[in-house]
Structures are given as C-alpha cells and as structure tokens.
Design a protein around this motif. Sequence first.
Motif, PDB file in Angstrom:
ATOM      1  N   ASN A 108       0.825  -1.215   0.000  1.00 40.75           N
ATOM      2  CA  ASN A 108       0.000   0.000   0.000  1.00 40.75           C
ATOM      3  C   ASN A 108       0.858   1.263   0.000  1.00 40.75           C
ATOM      4  O   ASN A 108       0.551   2.236  -0.686  1.00 40.75           O
ATOM      5  CB  ASN A 108      -0.900   0.000   1.234  1.00 40.75           C
ATOM      6  CG  ASN A 108      -1.980  -1.036   1.113  1.00 40.75           C
ATOM      7  OD1 ASN A 108      -2.704  -1.073   0.120  1.00 40.75           O
ATOM      8  ND2 ASN A 108      -2.075  -1.907   2.101  1.00 40.75           N
TER       9      ASN A 108
ATOM     10  N   LEU B   4      -4.253  -4.411  -1.787  1.00 39.00           N
ATOM     11  CA  LEU B   4      -4.377  -2.951  -1.671  1.00 39.00           C
ATOM     12  C   LEU B   4      -5.677  -2.648  -0.958  1.00 39.00           C
ATOM     13  O   LEU B   4      -6.715  -3.232  -1.261  1.00 39.00           O
ATOM     14  CB  LEU B   4      -4.377  -2.311  -3.063  1.00 39.00           C
ATOM     15  CG  LEU B   4      -3.056  -2.384  -3.829  1.00 39.00           C
ATOM     16  CD1 LEU B   4      -3.244  -1.824  -5.226  1.00 39.00           C
ATOM     17  CD2 LEU B   4      -1.971  -1.627  -3.103  1.00 39.00           C
ATOM     18  N   ASP B   5      -5.589  -1.743  -0.011  1.00 41.57           N
ATOM     19  CA  ASP B   5      -6.836  -1.342   0.656  1.00 41.57           C
ATOM     20  C   ASP B   5      -6.793   0.153   0.943  1.00 41.57           C
ATOM     21  O   ASP B   5      -5.994   0.887   0.329  1.00 41.57           O
ATOM     22  CB  ASP B   5      -7.051  -2.162   1.931  1.00 41.57           C
ATOM     23  CG  ASP B   5      -5.823  -2.166   2.809  1.00 41.57           C
ATOM     24  OD1 ASP B   5      -5.082  -1.166   2.761  1.00 41.57           O
ATOM     25  OD2 ASP B   5      -5.576  -3.157   3.529  1.00 41.57           O
ATOM     26  N   ASN B   7      -5.469   1.716   3.170  1.00 38.04           N
ATOM     27  CA  ASN B   7      -4.198   2.222   3.693  1.00 38.04           C
ATOM     28  C   ASN B   7      -3.403   2.972   2.628  1.00 38.04           C
ATOM     29  O   ASN B   7      -2.570   3.807   2.952  1.00 38.04           O
ATOM     30  CB  ASN B   7      -3.359   1.074   4.232  1.00 38.04           C
ATOM     31  CG  ASN B   7      -3.888   0.625   5.581  1.00 38.04           C
ATOM     32  OD1 ASN B   7      -4.087   1.439   6.469  1.00 38.04           O
ATOM     33  ND2 ASN B   7      -4.160  -0.662   5.711  1.00 38.04           N
ATOM     34  N   LEU B   8      -3.645   2.623   1.371  1.00 39.97           N
ATOM     35  CA  LEU B   8      -3.009   3.354   0.274  1.00 39.97           C
ATOM     36  C   LEU B   8      -3.373   4.830   0.340  1.00 39.97           C
ATOM     37  O   LEU B   8      -2.521   5.705   0.195  1.00 39.97           O
ATOM     38  CB  LEU B   8      -3.493   2.731  -1.043  1.00 39.97           C
ATOM     39  CG  LEU B   8      -2.806   3.124  -2.347  1.00 39.97           C
ATOM     40  CD1 LEU B   8      -2.896   1.962  -3.310  1.00 39.97           C
ATOM     41  CD2 LEU B   8      -3.454   4.342  -2.948  1.00 39.97           C
TER      42      LEU B   8
END
Lengths: 219, 163
Positions: A108, B4-5, B7-8
Amino acid sequence: MEELNCETVFTLPVLGGISESVVVTWIIMAVLVLLSIILVRNLKVENPGKVQLALEAGIGWAQDFFEGIIGKENRRYIPYLITVLLYLAFSNSLAPLFGFKPPTKDLNVTAGLAIMSMCLIEYSGIYKNGLKHWVKHFARPVPVVAPIMVLEIVIRPLSLCMRLFGNMLAGFVVMELLKTVVPLIIPIPVSFYFDIFDGLLQAYVFVFLTGLFMNEEME
Amino acid sequence: MLSLDLNLVWTIINLVVLYLLLRHFLFKPVMGIMEKRRQIIEDGLKNAQDAQNDALKMKQEYEDALKGAKQESAQIIEQARSAAKNEYDRIVGEAGDKAGSIIENAKETVRVEREQTMKELQGEIAGLAVASAAKIVGRTADEDLYDQFLKEVGGTHDDTDEN
C-alpha cells in the motif's frame, strides 16, 4: 510467517483498519518534523554553527542532485522529491534499525508513493508544455507507439512501486529468516547490507527515477 | 500480503501532510537562509567588482591628468625659456646700443675738446708769435712799450687811413 503480514493496529469506526505501516509512517513523520524544528532553530546567515552547516550541506547536496536531473528551472518540485527521499531513507533504513517493520514493505505504501510520483510526472509535463503538447506527445515519434506510450503512464509508477516493494520485502524476509536461524552477531553485517545499504540505495533509486521520468516528460 | 486497501489512501495523505510540514519547517527556512547568503555573496562580489572598476577608472583619470600636467609643465618651461631668451636678447641689444652711443658721445666730446684746445693753442701761438715779433722789433720786450706800440699801431692805423 506472521512477521511478513502487515497487521492492522487498530480499527477506526468509519474509515476501517489502520495498518502497521501507516502507524510507523506517522512515527517517521513525527520524527522528521521534530528533527526539522530542532535543527532549523537559530539559523544564521553569517557564522553558521556546525549543525546548520551539516544541514545546509545535506539540503544543498540534495538540491544540486535534483537540479542536475530536472534542471534549474523546475526547482519547485525539489522539496517534494527531497521529502520522499527523506521519508524513504527513514522508513527503509532507520525503521528496521529501531525495530519497526519498514513501511515500504507494505504494498500500500509503495503504491501510494508510486501514484504520487505518477501524478507528479504527468502534472509536471502538462504544467511545462501544456495539455495539447501532453496529448500529442503520445504519438511521437510515430503514432504506432501511442498504445505503448499510454501504457507507460502506468508502467513507470508500477515499476517504481514494485521495485521498492520487492527489494524491501526481500530484504526484510532474508533478515527475519536469518534472525530465526542465527540470532547472534551474524545478522549485524547482513543488516548493514539489507537495511542500510539496500534501503538507502532504493530510496535513492526511487527519487532518481521519479526525477528522470519528470525530466523526460518535461522535454 | 499483496493486497491494496484503504491504507493506500492514508499513505498518500500522510505523504502530502509530511510534504507540507517539511516544506514549512525545513525547506523554507533552510533554503531561505541559503538563498539569502547567496544573495549577500553575490552582492559582495558585485560591489567588489564595482569598486575595482571605479578604482581603475580613477587611476586612468589620474594618469591622464598627470600626463597632461607633465606636458603643461614642459610647455610652461619652454615658454618661460623663450621669453627669457627674448628678454636677454633685448637687454643685451639695448646695452650694446647704449654702449655704442656712449662711445659715440665720448668721441664727440673728445673731438670738441680737441678743437677747443687747438683753438686755444692757436691763440697762444699767435700771442707767442706776437711776443717774439715784438722782441725781434724792439729788443726790449717792455710791456709799456708793447702797449704803446699796440696803441700806436691801432691809433695810427685810423690816422693813416684818414691821412
């Protein structure tokens, strides 16, 4: 294997889980801001102290480095690039040394950095040469390459993201394995390589390539 | 691990916030100081350059003035020399003339005196001649006789004329 996972530290009611990497990023941000506030106190034009000289030498080096890549006329992007350089250097090298998991081993984080870089690369091109030129430059040198050029918008940040993520994750995994096998002495030199050398190298490569792509886009 | 969540998004926000914070706390002051110092150094160099140029210009002016003064002094000396020479010539010439005229006057005076002396001498010679003649005539150079003789000569001269 649980070290490899990015654990969710806590969960906010609406916004969802806040992962470890974001928390470590907060800590790094706090450290960086505190350090800047402490170091920047009492700046003098004449007779600077040793701390100020070191600070100016560091900033001056970074400034010259980025000016060499993107040119003197695009100085406005330099503070952002130095920010990323500092953040990556801290998260790649110092975080593991102080016992944190490096945030950059979380996809991320690297994806976020890469998206920012992508925006900056395209924005700098549009700002410098105008939207028209930016649209036209996909069809150069020959219109046939247009699909590849369009793909490049995504490929460049993807390569940045994956390079950083892969390197940091691999270094982290190797370090964790080594620590479980030989917990004493041996990890020290290896840590120097993976945490300090590789970490700083990856930080350097990330901003260097971002600057290079920006320069390419601004031509 | 490879997911990917949200938090990106937090990372991006973190990054932007970090950028803004560092720009305010680190880059602005440090770069401002560096820029200020660069400005001061540039000004100093420029001032030094200006001062040097001024000094060179002044030196040039002084040299020109000095050269002019030298020429002028040489000219003045030359003028003075020629004026002095003229004056000298004039004075010497005048002195020569005056000396000539003095000599001339002296010559004239001498001539006049000689003439006068000649006349006097002639008179005396005549007297002597008369005396010697009287001696020859009367053997006795008696004053009275001489006077008488002269009287007689004079007196009888008219008488004889009348006679």
